[in-house]
Write a protein that holds these residues in place. Structure first.
Motif, PDB file in Angstrom:
ATOM      1  N   LEU A  15       0.818  -1.214   0.000  1.00 48.79           N
ATOM      2  CA  LEU A  15       0.000   0.000   0.000  1.00 48.79           C
ATOM      3  C   LEU A  15       0.853   1.266   0.000  1.00 48.79           C
ATOM      4  CD1 LEU A  15      -2.746  -1.025   2.580  1.00 48.79           C
ATOM      5  CD2 LEU A  15      -2.941  -0.940   0.082  1.00 48.79           C
ATOM      6  N   LEU A  16       2.122   1.158   0.399  1.00 53.19           N
ATOM      7  CA  LEU A  16       2.998   2.326   0.452  1.00 53.19           C
ATOM      8  C   LEU A  16       3.426   2.725  -0.959  1.00 53.19           C
ATOM      9  CD1 LEU A  16       5.216   1.404   3.519  1.00 53.19           C
ATOM     10  CD2 LEU A  16       3.300   2.997   3.439  1.00 53.19           C
ATOM     11  N   ASP A  17       3.284   3.985  -1.265  1.00 54.44           N
ATOM     12  CA  ASP A  17       3.630   4.528  -2.568  1.00 54.44           C
ATOM     13  C   ASP A  17       5.146   4.461  -2.762  1.00 54.44           C
ATOM     14  OD1 ASP A  17       4.280   6.365  -4.682  1.00 54.44           O
ATOM     15  OD2 ASP A  17       2.373   7.385  -4.372  1.00 54.44           O
ATOM     16  N   LYS A  18       5.593   3.691  -3.756  1.00 53.72           N
ATOM     17  CA  LYS A  18       7.024   3.509  -4.006  1.00 53.72           C
ATOM     18  C   LYS A  18       7.710   4.800  -4.428  1.00 53.72           C
ATOM     19  CE  LYS A  18       6.476  -1.248  -5.482  1.00 53.72           C
ATOM     20  NZ  LYS A  18       6.561  -2.178  -6.595  1.00 53.72           N
ATOM     21  N   VAL A  19       6.975   5.680  -5.064  1.00 54.89           N
ATOM     22  CA  VAL A  19       7.563   6.953  -5.494  1.00 54.89           C
ATOM     23  C   VAL A  19       7.890   7.813  -4.276  1.00 54.89           C
ATOM     24  CG1 VAL A  19       7.166   9.090  -6.782  1.00 54.89           C
ATOM     25  CG2 VAL A  19       6.402   6.914  -7.731  1.00 54.89           C
ATOM     26  N   ILE A  20       7.003   7.863  -3.313  1.00 57.45           N
ATOM     27  CA  ILE A  20       7.191   8.711  -2.132  1.00 57.45           C
ATOM     28  C   ILE A  20       8.110   8.057  -1.104  1.00 57.45           C
ATOM     29  CG2 ILE A  20       6.002   9.813  -0.184  1.00 57.45           C
ATOM     30  CD1 ILE A  20       3.539  10.050  -1.969  1.00 57.45           C
ATOM     31  N   HIS A  21       8.176   6.750  -1.073  1.00 59.40           N
ATOM     32  CA  HIS A  21       8.822   6.044   0.028  1.00 59.40           C
ATOM     33  C   HIS A  21      10.339   6.272   0.151  1.00 59.40           C
ATOM     34  CE1 HIS A  21       8.480   3.330   3.367  1.00 59.40           C
ATOM     35  NE2 HIS A  21       9.472   2.584   2.905  1.00 59.40           N
ATOM     36  N   ALA A  27      11.016  13.634   1.832  1.00 52.08           N
ATOM     37  CA  ALA A  27      11.366  14.914   2.461  1.00 52.08           C
ATOM     38  C   ALA A  27      11.055  16.081   1.536  1.00 52.08           C
ATOM     39  CB  ALA A  27      12.843  14.922   2.855  1.00 52.08           C
ATOM     40  N   ALA A  28      11.388  15.956   0.257  1.00 51.19           N
ATOM     41  CA  ALA A  28      11.134  17.041  -0.701  1.00 51.19           C
ATOM     42  C   ALA A  28       9.632  17.277  -0.870  1.00 51.19           C
ATOM     43  CB  ALA A  28      11.781  16.723  -2.048  1.00 51.19           C
ATOM     44  N   ALA A  91      -1.513  12.179  -2.953  1.00 55.64           N
ATOM     45  CA  ALA A  91      -0.658  11.000  -2.777  1.00 55.64           C
ATOM     46  C   ALA A  91       0.058  11.051  -1.429  1.00 55.64           C
ATOM     47  CB  ALA A  91       0.360  10.917  -3.917  1.00 55.64           C
ATOM     48  N   LEU A  92       0.509  12.224  -1.032  1.00 58.25           N
ATOM     49  CA  LEU A  92       1.193  12.377   0.248  1.00 58.25           C
ATOM     50  C   LEU A  92       0.231  12.116   1.409  1.00 58.25           C
ATOM     51  CD1 LEU A  92       3.857  13.063   1.664  1.00 58.25           C
ATOM     52  CD2 LEU A  92       3.128  15.461   1.643  1.00 58.25           C
ATOM     53  N   MET A  93      -0.989  12.595   1.309  1.00 58.36           N
ATOM     54  CA  MET A  93      -1.975  12.370   2.373  1.00 58.36           C
ATOM     55  C   MET A  93      -2.360  10.889   2.447  1.00 58.36           C
ATOM     56  SD  MET A  93      -2.353  15.156   3.995  1.00 58.36           S
ATOM     57  CE  MET A  93      -0.597  15.316   3.695  1.00 58.36           C
ATOM     58  N   THR A  94      -2.476  10.230   1.309  1.00 60.58           N
ATOM     59  CA  THR A  94      -2.766   8.796   1.289  1.00 60.58           C
ATOM     60  C   THR A  94      -1.614   8.020   1.911  1.00 60.58           C
ATOM     61  OG1 THR A  94      -4.154   9.020  -0.671  1.00 60.58           O
ATOM     62  CG2 THR A  94      -3.281   6.823  -0.215  1.00 60.58           C
ATOM     63  N   TYR A  95      -0.385   8.397   1.550  1.00 60.50           N
ATOM     64  CA  TYR A  95       0.813   7.774   2.113  1.00 60.50           C
ATOM     65  C   TYR A  95       0.833   7.946   3.628  1.00 60.50           C
ATOM     66  CZ  TYR A  95       5.823   6.885   2.782  1.00 60.50           C
ATOM     67  OH  TYR A  95       7.030   6.398   3.199  1.00 60.50           O
ATOM     68  N   ARG A  96       0.524   9.143   4.081  1.00 58.74           N
ATOM     69  CA  ARG A  96       0.483   9.424   5.516  1.00 58.74           C
ATOM     70  C   ARG A  96      -0.556   8.548   6.217  1.00 58.74           C
ATOM     71  NH1 ARG A  96      -0.848  15.257   8.332  1.00 58.74           N
ATOM     72  NH2 ARG A  96      -0.769  14.506  10.469  1.00 58.74           N
ATOM     73  N   GLY A  97      -1.701   8.400   5.586  1.00 64.79           N
ATOM     74  CA  GLY A  97      -2.739   7.541   6.157  1.00 64.79           C
ATOM     75  C   GLY A  97      -2.284   6.103   6.290  1.00 64.79           C
ATOM     76  N   HIS A  98      -1.573   5.617   5.283  1.00 68.49           N
ATOM     77  CA  HIS A  98      -1.058   4.250   5.365  1.00 68.49           C
ATOM     78  C   HIS A  98      -0.012   4.124   6.467  1.00 68.49           C
ATOM     79  CE1 HIS A  98      -3.396   2.830   2.082  1.00 68.49           C
ATOM     80  NE2 HIS A  98      -2.773   3.552   1.165  1.00 68.49           N
TER      81      HIS A  98
END
Length: 112
Positions: A15-21, A27-28, A91-98
């Motif tokens: 479920l973790l976004d590979k682009v953001i991880h 950080a950016a 995408a960042l908010m979804t990542y944070r939720g996960h």
């Protein structure tokens, strides 16, 4: 189904976004979420990355549609400015939720 065999989707790493991880991309993107727009130099300095490393990661965020890039000249010097897109913010908010679901409500992180 028994408790031992029951799958808990809160811990599904897929479920973790590979682009953001990646640390620099995370950080950016988090920094751009906080400020909306920043120059390459500002982002580099804030997240303590090298020019080469940051440029590679910013291209990946841009390819995913999470940030937009605007290049211009100021006093005859090229300047690159980045902004977070609505897709990037979501995408960042979804990542944070996960991440929150991985940690659960009862976990309180302490500074290192």
């Amino acid at each position: 189904m028994s408790k031992e065999k029951e799958r808990d989707f809160r811990y599904d790493h897929q479920l973790l976004d590979k682009v953001i991880h990646a640390r620099i991309r995370f950080a950016a993107l988090a920094y751009l979420h906080a400020v909306d727009q920043a120059s390459f130099v500002e982002i580099r300095d804030q997240i303590m990355a090298t020019d080469g490393n940051l440029s590679v990661h910013m291209r990946k965020l841009e390819s995913a549609g999470y940030i937009s890039c605007d290049k211009e000249f100021q006093a005859r010097k090229p300047q690159t400015n980045y902004s977070i897109t609505p897709l990037g913010r979501q995408a960042l908010m979804t990542y944070r939720g996960h991440l929150d679901s991985f940690l659960g409500d009862e976990v309180q992180l302490q500074p290192v």
